[in-house]
Motif scaffolding. Sequence first.
Motif: not given
Length: 416
Positions: A215-217, A286-287, A292-296
């Motif tokens: 995930r980029w921000y 940058d995460l 998927p659940e952990v990244l969310l």
Amino acid sequence: MQEQLRINEKRLWDTLMEMGEIGGTEKGGCNRLAGTDLDKQSRDLFVEWCKTAGCEISIDKIGNIFARRPGKYNDLPAVGTGSHLDTQPTGGKFDGVFGVLSGVEVLRTLHENNIETPTPMEFSVWTNEEGSRFQPAMQGSGTYVGRFDLETELNKTDVNGIRLGDELERIGYLGDTELGSRHIGAFFETHIEQGPILEDEKKMIGVVRLGQGIRWYNIEVEGRPSHSGTTPMHLRKDAMLAASLIVAEMENIAHRHENGLGTVGFMQVYPNSRNTIPGNIKFSADLRNPVPEVLLEMHNELLTFCEKIASERHLKINVDPFWYFAPVEFNASDDVKAAAEKLGYSHMDIYAGAGHDACYMADLVPTGMIFTPCLNGISHNEAEYSSPEECAAGANVLLHTMLEASERIYQEHRSK
């Protein structure tokens, strides 16, 4: 004959070193950003090498290059391979380019041995994989598979306001081939690991099973610029202090979750004066996590923390979560494992910590990745290094993986 077939280790190494001279840095790395004149030089060299080995060249509407080698049955889906030639500003000679040039070496090996594969073979260069000059990363492959809108991506600009589409046209690589139109039945990418695991485990080949999520921000902190000598601490709206707390929290978020990673690698400070309290900070976040659940959960923790800091410090924080790359499973990994075993290379299962073009190709076709070790796990660094022997091993596995995949596709279509 094909069982004994091997690539030319010296030739592969020489092509890596020749390509590395384009944008070469004093410290032995490469600075070859997407859409630059140096990008054009590297693309031109790839095209020249592929044409010499009998390929037909196509360029699509986001600038991806495809070199097609005919097979015996050209109506069958091709077996593809490829990676990228663009680099980080202080990148190395191997990240991406090894994947492209191991493909070129496979092509040359097939060509000089007059081997007619059952299906065509395709060798690709994907536009702007790094996401350094234009965002997001894996831009060419992501647009090819339909994750991104073409016009949106062509309109993306760098920090100087220059459009990607204009740069591709300027360097002669804005093509007219339709996106997603290549008739590909399987795709494989060789790549240096970019981490220390293979070296630590003393394994020559990594069989990549998963690609982790990213995930980029873009984060902007809006405070108030004011004099550093006349503004009391309790009356400040210091954007830098707020940004610093978020940067520190990125590390905390990563540590709280197994296999979590958090990075801030880019920052702009306004007005960027030593005796003025910063009024505006823009920075990247940058995460990463393979689950998927952990990244969310990590994502939600970052948003919650930013809201908390904005409230406590009476300033505005804008968080733009502009890119999400879901974890991916490579379902042609067994082909890679079989080739490594046939060739007698030590190997292990591994997951990809970085994003790769193969991750997007997995949307469309059975896909696999081949990792080779890199010295001390160093990448995105001019000191990046993989030995001639390690590069040759990866290219040999690619060669036999592609040969087996071509035969399998032929047999599958024959039985229908």
